[in-house]
Design a protein around this motif. Structure first.
Motif, short mmCIF file in Angstrom:
data_model
loop_
_atom_site.label_atom_id
_atom_site.label_comp_id
_atom_site.label_asym_id
_atom_site.label_seq_id
_atom_site.Cartn_x
_atom_site.Cartn_y
_atom_site.Cartn_z
N GLU A 80 48.04 -37.24 -14.90
CA GLU A 80 49.15 -36.50 -15.56
C GLU A 80 49.46 -35.20 -15.13
OE1 GLU A 80 50.35 -39.54 -19.48
OE2 GLU A 80 49.12 -37.71 -19.70
N ARG A 81 48.28 -34.63 -14.86
CA ARG A 81 48.39 -33.11 -14.90
C ARG A 81 48.38 -32.94 -13.16
NH1 ARG A 81 44.43 -29.90 -18.28
NH2 ARG A 81 45.48 -28.08 -17.13
N ARG A 82 48.11 -33.91 -12.20
CA ARG A 82 47.91 -33.57 -10.78
C ARG A 82 49.13 -33.20 -10.29
NH1 ARG A 82 45.63 -38.82 -8.02
NH2 ARG A 82 47.27 -39.68 -9.06
N VAL A 83 49.46 -32.08 -9.60
CA VAL A 83 50.84 -31.37 -9.12
C VAL A 83 50.81 -32.17 -7.82
CG1 VAL A 83 52.07 -29.50 -8.51
CG2 VAL A 83 50.79 -29.34 -10.65
N ARG A 84 52.05 -32.53 -7.59
CA ARG A 84 52.45 -33.28 -6.28
C ARG A 84 53.68 -32.90 -6.10
NH1 ARG A 84 47.71 -33.06 -5.90
NH2 ARG A 84 46.07 -34.68 -5.06
N ALA A 85 54.61 -33.87 -5.49
CA ALA A 85 55.73 -33.81 -4.94
C ALA A 85 56.95 -33.25 -6.02
CB ALA A 85 56.53 -35.23 -4.19
N GLY A 86 57.87 -32.79 -5.83
CA GLY A 86 58.68 -32.67 -6.88
C GLY A 86 60.31 -32.94 -6.52
N VAL A 87 60.68 -33.34 -5.44
CA VAL A 87 62.02 -33.42 -5.08
C VAL A 87 62.22 -35.14 -5.01
CG1 VAL A 87 63.76 -33.49 -3.28
CG2 VAL A 87 62.23 -31.54 -3.59
N LEU A 88 63.24 -35.60 -5.93
CA LEU A 88 63.57 -36.81 -5.91
C LEU A 88 65.01 -36.96 -5.48
CD1 LEU A 88 62.57 -37.75 -9.94
CD2 LEU A 88 61.10 -37.64 -7.65
N GLU A 89 64.86 -38.29 -4.41
CA GLU A 89 66.14 -38.90 -3.83
C GLU A 89 66.85 -39.37 -4.89
OE1 GLU A 89 64.07 -40.09 0.73
OE2 GLU A 89 65.17 -41.66 -0.87
N GLN A 90 68.13 -39.50 -4.41
CA GLN A 90 69.24 -39.95 -5.42
C GLN A 90 68.76 -41.38 -5.54
OE1 GLN A 90 72.55 -38.70 -6.37
NE2 GLN A 90 71.98 -40.35 -8.11
N GLY A 91 68.28 -42.47 -4.63
CA GLY A 91 67.90 -43.72 -5.09
C GLY A 91 66.72 -43.76 -5.86
N THR A 92 66.00 -42.77 -5.83
CA THR A 92 64.79 -42.75 -6.61
C THR A 92 65.25 -42.33 -8.25
OG1 THR A 92 63.28 -41.98 -4.86
CG2 THR A 92 62.54 -41.66 -7.21
N VAL A 93 66.10 -41.63 -8.31
CA VAL A 93 66.30 -41.22 -9.70
C VAL A 93 67.37 -42.33 -10.25
CG1 VAL A 93 68.18 -40.00 -10.96
CG2 VAL A 93 66.65 -38.82 -9.21
N ASP A 94 68.07 -43.20 -9.22
CA ASP A 94 68.90 -44.21 -9.95
C ASP A 94 67.73 -45.35 -10.36
OD1 ASP A 94 70.98 -42.93 -9.41
OD2 ASP A 94 71.49 -44.02 -7.35
N THR A 95 66.76 -45.51 -9.48
CA THR A 95 65.74 -46.62 -9.82
C THR A 95 65.14 -46.40 -11.07
OG1 THR A 95 65.05 -47.10 -7.47
CG2 THR A 95 63.56 -47.52 -9.15
N LEU A 96 64.63 -44.92 -11.34
CA LEU A 96 64.02 -44.74 -12.76
C LEU A 96 64.95 -44.96 -13.83
CD1 LEU A 96 62.08 -41.48 -11.32
CD2 LEU A 96 61.08 -43.88 -11.83
N VAL A 97 66.29 -44.52 -13.73
CA VAL A 97 67.03 -44.69 -14.77
C VAL A 97 67.33 -46.22 -15.20
CG1 VAL A 97 69.50 -44.45 -15.45
CG2 VAL A 97 68.14 -42.47 -14.20
N GLU A 98 67.67 -46.90 -13.99
CA GLU A 98 67.91 -48.33 -14.30
C GLU A 98 66.64 -49.10 -14.70
OE1 GLU A 98 68.74 -49.82 -10.18
OE2 GLU A 98 70.51 -48.51 -9.95
N ALA A 99 65.51 -48.59 -14.50
CA ALA A 99 64.42 -49.06 -14.88
C ALA A 99 63.87 -48.89 -16.54
CB ALA A 99 63.07 -48.90 -14.00
N GLY A 100 64.86 -47.84 -17.02
CA GLY A 100 64.69 -47.56 -18.26
C GLY A 100 63.54 -46.31 -18.80
N VAL A 101 63.14 -45.72 -17.48
CA VAL A 101 62.24 -44.64 -17.75
C VAL A 101 62.89 -43.26 -17.18
CG1 VAL A 101 60.35 -46.07 -17.57
CG2 VAL A 101 61.23 -45.13 -15.51
N GLY A 102 64.17 -43.32 -17.27
CA GLY A 102 64.75 -41.95 -16.99
C GLY A 102 65.43 -41.11 -17.71
#
Length: 390
Positions: free
Chosen positions: A40-62
């Motif tokens: 939960e603390r491991r710093v990695r990527a920070g840029v989410l594509e439009q499709g990634t955002v849509d996927t997370l929102v559709e999955a109920g975790v956005g």
């Protein structure tokens, strides 16, 4: 113990796969060798594509993503003493990227899995895969055995999954770059509203952010660079030299809370499957971070694998599972090319002569001045649309 899908790795790929399968009524167990606090603390990527955002929102975790994520509608290419904005809102209307740290995605997914009664196990030792070439694969760990119908290897580049595939099955494509990135996380308000990709004769620099109070920076350095050779004063001086190249821009400085050196490499293993083992995310492919594709490719893999598994458990047909690699690899290779292109466009190479540098500048000029070239960058950066729906 028995489950339908054994998942190795509690990063974004493994957790999202487990959650999407749960929404389809498919059971899974997630095994992670690190602690929950670590992932939960491991710093990695920070840029989410439009499709990634849509996927997370559709999955109920956005929900938190929509509240705290930072939508960006463009990036700046900075070189030759000027900044050139690539305007997503004009070139790819309706699509953008969102800045939201990978560790925040992981927190949201862990919370969702545990709230739904999901089986996510941290600090699991000695994970081993067995009988993956049969229809009765299993996992052992810490003296326990887990029988599965399918195993998903989501355990990253250095995980056990890919190495468990017999020799001679995979073709591995690899390219190592002659430089690395020094990554810096600083407690300072971003000096720009959008990401800045800067090419200079001293090397590449990237100004990014994680929140309105936390900034993320990267500096091109030698591949064997010692992070101890970069005290705060040297880091800020070099960032100013590479970023303060346009009139009126001043870099804000603050407390540096993390620094690390990341090697730059490209890697693809194909096929991304063997028997009942399916690789997703960094276990199957690595891209240099210049194009911001790593996490987003993992999400794309998981979408394909979720649909294939849903069809398999609903009908018993393995046709979609058998075609998993064929479905994933065109997008993987598109991202490989884009990441390579961005990397070679913006970095300095020791082997470059004046001719090569002039070619690089000419290409940057073309991208900055041509809508056709700018659109190519923009549509790849925000992410190509998915052909299938969840």
């Amino acid at each position: 113990m028995r489950t339908q899908v054994g998942i190795i790795g509690a990063g974004p790929a493994g957790l999202l796969l487990s959650h999407l399968l749960h929404l389809r009524g498919i059971e899974s167990v997630v095994l992670e060798r690190r602690s929950r606090e670590y992932v939960e603390r491991r710093v990695r990527a920070g840029v989410l594509e439009q499709g990634t955002v849509d996927t997370l929102v559709e999955a109920g975790v956005g929900e938190r993503l929509k509240r705290e994520g930072l939508p960006h509608h463009g990036i700046e290419l900075r070189y030759g003493g000027a900044g050139h904005r690539i305007a997503f809102e004009r070139l790819v209307p309706g699509r953008c990227i969102t800045v939201y740290g990978q560790q925040e995605v992981v927190k949201d997914l862990i919370a969702a899995r545990l709230a739904a009664g999901g089986d996510v196990r941290f600090e699991v030792d000695d994970v081993a895969l067995h009988d993956i070439g049969t229809d009765r694969p299993s996992l052992t760990f810490g003296g326990e055995r887990l029988d599965c119908d399918v195993i998903a290897g989501c355990d990253g580049f250095h995980g056990v999954s890919r190495d468990s595939i017999p020799g001679g099955v995979l073709t591995e494509h690899r390219r190592d770059y002659p430089f690395a990135w020094l990554g810096i996380l600083a407690r300072v308000k971003p000096s720009s509203e959008e990401l800045i990709y800067a090419r200079t004769e001293r090397g590449f620099a990237l100004h990014s952010m994680r929140s309105p109070e936390i900034s993320r920076f990267y500096l091109q350095v030698a591949p064997d660079e010692d992070v101890a050779a970069w005290p705060d004063e040297r880091i800020w001086a070099e960032l100013r030299t590479r970023l303060e190249t346009v009139p009126g821009f001043a870099l804000a400085t603050g407390e540096i809370i993390e620094r690390s050196v990341t090697p730059m490499r490209s890697f693809v293993a194909e096929p991304m499957q063997y028997g009942r083992l399916f690789l997703a995310g960094d276990a199957a492919h690595i891209v240099p971070p210049t194009g911001a594709k790593g996490l987003n490719l993992a999400v794309a893999d998981v979408r394909v694998l979720t649909e294939a598994l849903a069809r398999f458990f609903a009908s018993g047909s393995a046709e979609a599972l058998d075609g998993y690699s064929r479905a994933c690899l065109p997008r993987v290779w598109r991202a490989q090319h884009f990441s390579w292109w961005m990397t070679t466009l913006l970095h300095t190479f020791d082997s470059d002569d004046a001719y090569a540098r002039r070619l690089q500048t000419s290409h940057l000029d073309y991208v900055a001045s041509s809508d056709a070239a700018g659109t190519t960058l923009a549509e790849n950066y925000v992410g190509l649309p998915y052909e299938e729906s969840l």
